[in-house]
Each structure stands twice: as structure tokens, then as C-alpha cells.
Design a protein around this motif. Sequence first.
Motif, PDB file in Angstrom:
ATOM      1  N   ASP A 169       1.175  -0.753   0.066  1.00  0.00           N
ATOM      2  CA  ASP A 169       0.281  -0.011  -0.541  1.00  0.00           C
ATOM      3  C   ASP A 169       1.260   1.073   0.127  1.00  0.00           C
ATOM      4  O   ASP A 169       1.964   1.065  -0.455  1.00  0.00           O
ATOM      5  CB  ASP A 169      -0.762   0.255   1.482  1.00  0.00           C
ATOM      6  CG  ASP A 169      -0.405   0.080   2.728  1.00  0.00           C
ATOM      7  OD1 ASP A 169       0.836  -0.202   2.374  1.00  0.00           O
ATOM      8  OD2 ASP A 169      -0.844  -0.638   3.626  1.00  0.00           O
ATOM      9  N   VAL A 170       0.273   2.992   0.185  1.00  0.00           N
ATOM     10  CA  VAL A 170       0.858   3.699   0.349  1.00  0.00           C
ATOM     11  C   VAL A 170       1.749   4.254   0.588  1.00  0.00           C
ATOM     12  O   VAL A 170       3.354   4.204   0.914  1.00  0.00           O
ATOM     13  CB  VAL A 170      -0.052   5.366  -0.160  1.00  0.00           C
ATOM     14  CG1 VAL A 170       0.750   6.139   0.109  1.00  0.00           C
ATOM     15  CG2 VAL A 170      -0.508   4.590  -1.490  1.00  0.00           C
ATOM     16  N   ALA A 171       1.884   3.375   2.432  1.00  0.00           N
ATOM     17  CA  ALA A 171       2.521   3.484   3.216  1.00  0.00           C
ATOM     18  C   ALA A 171       3.843   2.631   3.118  1.00  0.00           C
ATOM     19  O   ALA A 171       4.403   2.916   3.559  1.00  0.00           O
ATOM     20  CB  ALA A 171       1.654   3.701   4.609  1.00  0.00           C
ATOM     21  N   GLN A 172       3.694   1.527   2.443  1.00  0.00           N
ATOM     22  CA  GLN A 172       4.279   0.833   2.957  1.00  0.00           C
ATOM     23  C   GLN A 172       5.698   1.319   1.830  1.00  0.00           C
ATOM     24  O   GLN A 172       6.502   0.925   2.148  1.00  0.00           O
ATOM     25  CB  GLN A 172       4.144  -1.061   2.881  1.00  0.00           C
ATOM     26  CG  GLN A 172       2.943  -1.483   3.834  1.00  0.00           C
ATOM     27  CD  GLN A 172       2.652  -2.487   3.476  1.00  0.00           C
ATOM     28  OE1 GLN A 172       2.069  -2.637   1.861  1.00  0.00           O
ATOM     29  NE2 GLN A 172       1.775  -3.039   4.657  1.00  0.00           N
ATOM     30  N   LEU A 173       4.942   1.553   0.749  1.00  0.00           N
ATOM     31  CA  LEU A 173       5.733   1.885  -0.865  1.00  0.00           C
ATOM     32  C   LEU A 173       6.803   3.167  -0.052  1.00  0.00           C
ATOM     33  O   LEU A 173       7.745   3.348  -0.508  1.00  0.00           O
ATOM     34  CB  LEU A 173       4.532   3.445  -2.158  1.00  0.00           C
ATOM     35  CG  LEU A 173       4.149   1.514  -2.557  1.00  0.00           C
ATOM     36  CD1 LEU A 173       3.225   2.772  -3.494  1.00  0.00           C
ATOM     37  CD2 LEU A 173       5.178   0.699  -3.155  1.00  0.00           C
ATOM     38  N   LYS A 174       6.553   3.868   0.216  1.00  0.00           N
ATOM     39  CA  LYS A 174       7.461   4.685   1.424  1.00  0.00           C
ATOM     40  C   LYS A 174       8.015   4.949   2.203  1.00  0.00           C
ATOM     41  O   LYS A 174       8.548   5.045   2.238  1.00  0.00           O
ATOM     42  CB  LYS A 174       6.201   6.320   2.272  1.00  0.00           C
ATOM     43  CG  LYS A 174       5.569   7.141   0.975  1.00  0.00           C
ATOM     44  CD  LYS A 174       4.066   7.773   1.864  1.00  0.00           C
ATOM     45  CE  LYS A 174       3.920   8.736   1.061  1.00  0.00           C
ATOM     46  NZ  LYS A 174       2.521   9.984   1.759  1.00  0.00           N
ATOM     47  N   ARG A 175       7.831   3.678   2.980  1.00  0.00           N
ATOM     48  CA  ARG A 175       9.006   3.138   4.016  1.00  0.00           C
ATOM     49  C   ARG A 175       9.628   2.446   2.687  1.00  0.00           C
ATOM     50  O   ARG A 175      11.033   2.488   3.452  1.00  0.00           O
ATOM     51  CB  ARG A 175       8.230   2.623   4.651  1.00  0.00           C
ATOM     52  CG  ARG A 175       7.262   2.531   5.748  1.00  0.00           C
ATOM     53  CD  ARG A 175       6.598   1.940   7.045  1.00  0.00           C
ATOM     54  NE  ARG A 175       7.530   0.033   6.828  1.00  0.00           N
ATOM     55  CZ  ARG A 175       7.042  -0.409   7.715  1.00  0.00           C
ATOM     56  NH1 ARG A 175       5.485  -1.270   7.583  1.00  0.00           N
ATOM     57  NH2 ARG A 175       7.650  -2.346   7.954  1.00  0.00           N
ATOM     58  N   ALA A 176       9.725   1.834   1.791  1.00  0.00           N
ATOM     59  CA  ALA A 176      10.344   1.005   1.014  1.00  0.00           C
ATOM     60  C   ALA A 176      11.497   2.167   0.183  1.00  0.00           C
ATOM     61  O   ALA A 176      12.907   1.828   0.322  1.00  0.00           O
ATOM     62  CB  ALA A 176      10.332  -0.225  -0.140  1.00  0.00           C
ATOM     63  N   GLN A 177      10.384   3.193  -0.236  1.00  0.00           N
ATOM     64  CA  GLN A 177      11.235   4.285  -0.372  1.00  0.00           C
ATOM     65  C   GLN A 177      12.212   5.048   0.537  1.00  0.00           C
ATOM     66  O   GLN A 177      13.741   5.533  -0.623  1.00  0.00           O
ATOM     67  CB  GLN A 177      10.509   5.500  -1.550  1.00  0.00           C
ATOM     68  CG  GLN A 177       9.386   4.554  -2.564  1.00  0.00           C
ATOM     69  CD  GLN A 177       8.935   5.781  -3.118  1.00  0.00           C
ATOM     70  OE1 GLN A 177       7.755   6.199  -2.679  1.00  0.00           O
ATOM     71  NE2 GLN A 177       8.821   5.879  -4.707  1.00  0.00           N
ATOM     72  N   ALA A 178      12.542   4.932   1.346  1.00  0.00           N
ATOM     73  CA  ALA A 178      12.791   5.263   1.832  1.00  0.00           C
ATOM     74  C   ALA A 178      14.227   4.976   2.310  1.00  0.00           C
ATOM     75  O   ALA A 178      15.404   5.176   2.481  1.00  0.00           O
ATOM     76  CB  ALA A 178      12.490   5.882   3.645  1.00  0.00           C
ATOM     77  N   VAL A 179      14.194   3.505   1.704  1.00  0.00           N
ATOM     78  CA  VAL A 179      15.745   2.784   2.208  1.00  0.00           C
ATOM     79  C   VAL A 179      16.519   2.644   0.740  1.00  0.00           C
ATOM     80  O   VAL A 179      17.374   2.805   0.505  1.00  0.00           O
ATOM     81  CB  VAL A 179      15.465   1.230   2.660  1.00  0.00           C
ATOM     82  CG1 VAL A 179      16.593   0.345   2.717  1.00  0.00           C
ATOM     83  CG2 VAL A 179      14.492   0.545   4.031  1.00  0.00           C
TER      84      VAL A 179
END
Length: 336
Positions: A169-179
Motif C-alpha cells: 500500500d502507499v504507506a509501505q511504498l513510502k517505507r520502501a522508498q526511504a531505504v
Amino acid sequence: MQKNRLGSSDFLISPIGLGTWAIAGTGWEYSWGAQDDKDSLGALEYAIERGVNWIDTAAVYGLGHAEQLVGQLLRRVPVSRRPLVFTKGSLVWDPVTKQISHSLAPQSLLAEIDASLRRLQVETIDLYQIHWPAFPADASSEGIEMALSALAAARDQGKIRAIGVSNFDVAQLKRAQAVTEIVSLQPPYSALMRDIEKDVLPFCEQAGLGVLAYSTLQSGLLSGSMTRERISQLPEDDWRKARSADFQEPRLSANLTLVDVMARIGERHGVSAAAVAIAWVLRQPVVTGAIVGARRPAQVDGLIAASALRLSAAEIDEIRPFLPSGMGTNVPGAVA
């Protein structure tokens, strides 16, 4: 066939890609029933001949069997026509009980990558995707950050060329992009399953992420060849028969009515209902490619016809009243 760039990667992909869930064979929890490997390889090879240039698979499909088939395909086609190979990890299984579980542990993912390389018989995987951030979907997604760090290390080592995610989902995508950099999302998307239109697709468009839509035919339900009689005759080990609410009443009648509408539109263009259903997904500019499954070579042409079909605004309006109320959700616990 036209090519679209997948996110920030250097991959130029056909609008249609061949998926391998349906050809993974029996002996595992999410089987589509018995499948002849000769038919599977024939379908994959013919799709490549027709211009499809990427195959989507996963370690868990057939508990490794689908990846082995793709490895055989790569040895059968000339290097000049070698398709891009996209695979997925995080769903693992017990070799004795065949019970499927989920792990984002770095050591588990790195072991999965090595196993996929062996089954595919390649030195580098083009796109490696985290299959599920949590499994089942409502479980904890703790571990995303460590998982992405592990994939970044594998990319630095040359084992994978690019990183993608699936079912985020969007929140998980943002977490992934932060890495680290991710180039794509693989979400479920069809006329019966439209929830990603609310926030996921707009986010991907804004973030420049490629979108590889799966379940575009809702596991064959939108193909135009699925009838009540055929569903009743599906083998008992076909997961759709017992687990998918879309294949059962009260949804089934409404879904088949939608298929009838798509079939009528298809008749005007000389294509199948399946092609219309796939074109409906590809109407979204943010969708880079649609994953479809063919179990026999004869099915391929009817599917890739969608790559040249452009639905008019009037045809999209014609379909709209028959879309199910609500936005639809993914089949709980499905592995796609």
C-alpha cells in the motif's frame, strides 16, 4: 509491439507480460489444477515470438516449478529474443509438508535469490520483487526496511538488476522508498478489483513508479470462456473453485453479466472479452504493463490483442454501470 519504460529502470517492456502462476502445476496449495509442461513452454515461447518481452514468475509458484520452466524457456529461445525475467520472493515453504509461510528476514531473502538464480539458470535476475509485505495481508509488515536493505545489497553484488515490490500500500511504498530505489509496484487490478484507483495508482504516478498489474482477468473469470458449467467442473484442487468469492454466488451472476458486456464490445473490434478486460486495465496511463496467463499457445493471440486495443470513452462508459459496487479487494491469502 510498443514498449513502455518501467519506472526509473532501463527496462523497455511490452504492454503485455506472461505470468506463470496458472502453469505452475499441482502439488501445492494454490494450484490451478494439472498442467502439461509442454503446453506451458509452448505458450511462453509463442508469446515471445509475438513480441512479449517479459515473464513474471515467483519462487512459490509450484514451489519452484514455475521458475524451473522459465529457466527451460531461456535455454530454448535465442539470446537475441531472451525475455526479461521478473520474479518474487518472501513466500517460503517447508519441503516436507509444503506449508507456505512468509519471511522478510534478510538471510531468508538472500537464500531465496540464490535458489531462484539456480532454478532460472541465470547469473542475474532482471527485476526482483518482494512478493508480499505481510502474509496474510493483514499481518504485521515489520521487516520491510531490513528486507529492502538486503535486496539493495544483492543488487550491489550483481545478483539482481532492479528492485520492485508487490501488494504494497502507499504507506509501505513510502517505507520502501526511504531505504533504496524501487522501480515498480505489482498490484492486483481488474474491472472487478479497483481499490488501487483511490490512492495507490495516483501515488505511483506522482512517484514515477512503474505499475505491473496482475489478476487483470480475475483468475480467468473475465476471459469470456468461463461459464457456470465450466466452474462447476473445475478440479477440486483448483483454488478458485472453493476460495474465490468472485467464482461463487451472489457475485458470479453479476460478474458474468459484465463479461457479456465486454464480449459485445470485443465483437465490434474482432477481439475477445479477455482483450477488452485487459485493455480496460491498460487504459490507465500509469499502468506500465498487464500480466496475463496463458496455459496453451492457442490462448496467446487472444490476450496480446489487448496491446493494440484502445477503448473509446463511450465504451468505457458502456462498461461502467456493470462494474460491481465498491472497489473490490484481493482474494484473501492468494499468492499472486
